[in-house]
Write a protein that holds these residues in place. Structure first.
Motif, PDB file in Angstrom:
ATOM      1  N   HIS A 187      -4.351  -5.975  -4.064  1.00 25.15           N
ATOM      2  CA  HIS A 187      -3.724  -6.462  -5.299  1.00 25.15           C
ATOM      3  C   HIS A 187      -3.262  -7.912  -5.194  1.00 25.15           C
ATOM      4  CE1 HIS A 187      -0.464  -5.456  -2.701  1.00 25.15           C
ATOM      5  NE2 HIS A 187       0.475  -5.680  -3.592  1.00 25.15           N
ATOM      6  N   ASN A 223      -2.619   0.248  -2.540  1.00 24.35           N
ATOM      7  CA  ASN A 223      -3.317  -0.982  -2.936  1.00 24.35           C
ATOM      8  C   ASN A 223      -4.699  -1.128  -2.320  1.00 24.35           C
ATOM      9  OD1 ASN A 223      -0.860  -1.896  -4.322  1.00 24.35           O
ATOM     10  ND2 ASN A 223      -0.067  -2.280  -2.258  1.00 24.35           N
ATOM     11  N   TYR A 225      -8.698  -1.533  -2.147  1.00 23.97           N
ATOM     12  CA  TYR A 225      -9.695  -2.228  -2.970  1.00 23.97           C
ATOM     13  C   TYR A 225     -10.490  -1.216  -3.790  1.00 23.97           C
ATOM     14  CZ  TYR A 225     -13.496  -5.494  -4.116  1.00 23.97           C
ATOM     15  OH  TYR A 225     -14.422  -6.282  -4.772  1.00 23.97           O
ATOM     16  N   TYR A 258      -1.908   3.018  -6.531  1.00 20.94           N
ATOM     17  CA  TYR A 258      -2.513   1.770  -7.001  1.00 20.94           C
ATOM     18  C   TYR A 258      -3.808   1.443  -6.254  1.00 20.94           C
ATOM     19  CZ  TYR A 258       2.116   1.679  -8.960  1.00 20.94           C
ATOM     20  OH  TYR A 258       3.264   2.040  -9.616  1.00 20.94           O
ATOM     21  N   VAL A 261      -7.909  -1.221  -7.198  1.00 21.49           N
ATOM     22  CA  VAL A 261      -7.519  -2.453  -7.898  1.00 21.49           C
ATOM     23  C   VAL A 261      -8.518  -3.582  -7.726  1.00 21.49           C
ATOM     24  CG1 VAL A 261      -5.068  -1.920  -7.827  1.00 21.49           C
ATOM     25  CG2 VAL A 261      -6.099  -3.169  -5.932  1.00 21.49           C
ATOM     26  N   LYS A 266     -13.547  -0.375 -12.107  1.00 24.44           N
ATOM     27  CA  LYS A 266     -12.428   0.114 -11.318  1.00 24.44           C
ATOM     28  C   LYS A 266     -12.443   1.642 -11.316  1.00 24.44           C
ATOM     29  CE  LYS A 266      -9.672  -3.977 -12.372  1.00 24.44           C
ATOM     30  NZ  LYS A 266      -9.984  -4.606 -11.102  1.00 24.44           N
ATOM     31  N   SER A 289      -3.293   4.963  -9.508  1.00 15.25           N
ATOM     32  CA  SER A 289      -4.648   4.582  -9.116  1.00 15.25           C
ATOM     33  C   SER A 289      -5.610   4.812 -10.276  1.00 15.25           C
ATOM     34  CB  SER A 289      -5.102   5.381  -7.893  1.00 15.25           C
ATOM     35  OG  SER A 289      -4.284   5.105  -6.769  1.00 15.25           O
TER      36      SER A 289
END
Length: 590
Positions: A187, A223, A225, A258, A261, A266, A289
């Motif tokens: 992020h 976070n 990828y 999350y 990101v 996505k 997420s």
């Protein structure tokens, strides 16, 4: 027996002359109990099976890096931390012993890689460990952190192609990693798309599980990828993967947030079972997420999945995304919960046949609650509450059955409740397309939708919950039987009748509350009383004339008819003015 063992013992222990010179030892002995001693106070250890077992608190170590006493602290190296040798003897080796830096100042990638390649149990304390590249697990690893306070912070330089923080290779079968946290930092670091494994997007996940019999437990991933954890085996360095591998994976008590990101579209979830089979996922909680859980399409992914929660699942504007996406079949799902998904909560794609699900609660999705495109699907206990939350009331469906592309057959939902705590759905069940659709929804309560169903064919049944409850519990239903003279004469006047029946399966119970004969007319024989359905077999009846005489009644129900024939036990007619006939019977319906 007392033996002088000073020099032989020194040689056996590998003590150098400098150690012996440091303090002169008195004559040594091996006592009858096995103790190796020099005097009353100084005991070195025991002789066990002709081997010397050293007592740790008696041993003194001399030379660089030690104070000489295992109870004191060792001298730290350039990046190490001062630790007692006695503590080191009592615990698992630590990644710190391999040079890992718990302050996050130095790169700990090489230290973690070496520690996990040792094939010995390894631990990690609380701390932030900077990981500048992928920790590759190539041998069977046994790693245990201290919980979420053991943080592996991925710090690949910004702008480089993304890499996984941990890659558990296929050669590391049987690995167990537990009690740590990974922050992929996608992020804030703005990685480029990955170039490893042929650029396959799933290789951009924070943790790759490629080995058989691998267990991850009490792991937190933030976070990422792409996915937080991906269960997948690549066939080599290229894009291709190995369907159905790795096998027997176990993911338990996983917390993700999350994730997805960085990927475009996505679609990254907390956990993505891409190609793994015969595995389990138990106790997953994901927040924010682009999906809590994915069972991917086309890779032979399969397993048993339970106790999974997705909160505030994000929606990519082009690809959408789902709290739970099922793209492969032959799996079971138990106890799923989705809250406030920005798109749909659950999608069973066309490849998800032979899926069994139970105990699913979907609350306030902003789009469709459940989309079913897979046949041979069984769902038990499904609740969809407030589909279309934050949108116009009555604009979003609770459940969609999608037969636009393929035949949708053998779809069974046992127990469906559509609720409207915050918003009202458009249709409780809506069929998309005009392809063949077979199946049923049993025990349905669709009051939370503006319209219960839409576009359903006769081959798909919806049984209302209230009706089913009546059938299953055998609730009594009133009916008015007809009464006629069966053998001689006929009725010319009125007969007042009252009766109830109930049916459970094929068993029908009938209660004749009152057949009140006011004027028998010319009837002088048995009478016929109609039943609510045909009987499969011949059945008897017993009753009583409850007014005037009190005499007993007998009767028979003839097979394949809906008539009960009644008379007195002596064969005379029960059709007498003023008589009131009552009785009960039970028969098997055709």
């Amino acid at each position: 027996m007392i033996k002088s063992i000073l020099l032989p013992l020194a040689a056996a222990l590998g003590l150098h002359s400098v150690a012996i010179a440091h303090e002169a030892l008195p004559p040594g002995e091996i006592r009858t109990n096995g103790d190796i001693a020099f005097d009353k106070e100084l005991k070195l250890g025991k002789l066990e099976s002709n081997k010397i077992a050293i007592t740790p608190d008696a041993l003194q170590i001399f030379g660089s890096g030690s104070t000489g006493d295992i109870r004191a602290k060792s001298t730290p190296g350039a990046t190490g931390t001062s630790r007692r040798l006695q503590d080191r003897f009592a615990e698992r080796p630590s990644v710190i012993d391999y040079g890992a830096d718990p302050t996050g100042a130095a790169d700990s990638t090489a230290a973690f890689t070496a520690a996990l390649a040792s094939e010995s149990p390894v631990s990690a304390p609380c701390g932030t460990f900077r990981i500048d590249s992928t920790v590759e697990v190539t041998k069977r690893a046994d790693f245990r952190g201290a919980g979420t306070c053991t943080l592996l912070r991925f710090e690949l330089p910004t702008g480089l192609p993304v890499l996984p923080a941990i890659d558990i290779k296929s050669t590391a079968a049987g690995s167990s990693l537990q009690s740590f946290r990974v922050d992929h930092q996608a992020h804030v670091r703005f990685y480029k798309p990955n170039t490893i494994y042929g650029g396959n997007t799933i290789a951009s996940s924070a943790i790759l599980v490629q080995s058989d019999d691998t267990s991850l437990s009490q792991v937190t991933v933030d976070n990422a990828y792409d996915n937080g954890i991906a269960v997948v085996r690549f066939a080599g360095k290229g894009f291709e993967f190995t369907p159905g591998s790795p096998k027997r994976y176990s993911l338990k008590t996983i917390r993700t947030s999350y994730c997805g990101v960085g990927s475009t579209p996505k679609a990254g979830a907390g956990i993505d079972v891409g190609t793994g089979s015969y595995g389990t996922v138990d106790d997953l909680v994901d927040i924010g997420s682009y999906g809590a859980f994915i069972l991917d399409v086309g890779g032979g992914g399969q397993g048993a999945f339970s106790n999974m929660t997705g909160i505030s699942t994000k929606a990519d504007p082009n690809y959408h995304s789902y709290t739970f996406y099922v793209g492969s079949g032959n799996s079971t799902f138990t106890n799923l919960y989705s809250q406030e998904a920005e798109h749909s909560a659950l999608w069973l794609d066309g490849f998800a046949g032979r899926t069994t699900m139970s105990n699913i609660i979907i609350k306030a999705p902003k789009s469709v609650g459940v989309q079913i495109k897979a046949g041979d699907t069984t769902i038990s206990n499904l609740i969809v509450n407030s589909a279309g939350y934050t949108r116009s009331p009555g604009s979003v469906d609770a459940v969609q059955l999608d037969s636009t592309a393929n035949k949708l057959s053998n779809v069974l939902i046992n127990g469906l409740s559509v609720q409207n705590e915050f918003s009202t759905a458009r249709y409780g069940i809506n069929r998309l397309g005009s392809g063949p659709l077979t199946g049923a929804v049993v025990n349905a309560t669709l009051s939370g939708a503006a319209t219960a169903t839409n576009n359903l064919p006769d081959t798909f049944a919806v049984v209302d919950g209230a009706v089913l409850s009546s059938v299953l519990t055998g609730a009594w239903t009133s009916y008015t039987p007809t009464v006629a003279c069966a053998t001689r004469g006929q009725f010319l006047a009125k007969v007042a009748t009252a009766a109830q029946f109930r049916r459970v399966g094929k068993t029908v119970s009938v209660n004749l509350s009152a057949i009140s004969i006011m004027d028998r007319g010319t009837c002088t024989g048995a009478i016929n009383v109609s039943l609510p359905s045909n009987a499969a077999t011949r059945t008897t009846f017993s009753g009583q004339e409850t007014s005037v005489s009190g005499v007993a009644l007998v009767g028979v129900i003839f097979e394949e008819t809906s008539n009960l024939q009644i008379k007195h036990t002596d064969g005379t007619t029960p059709a007498v003015n003023g008589y009131v006939l009552t009785g009960r019977t039970e028969y098997q319906a055709q």
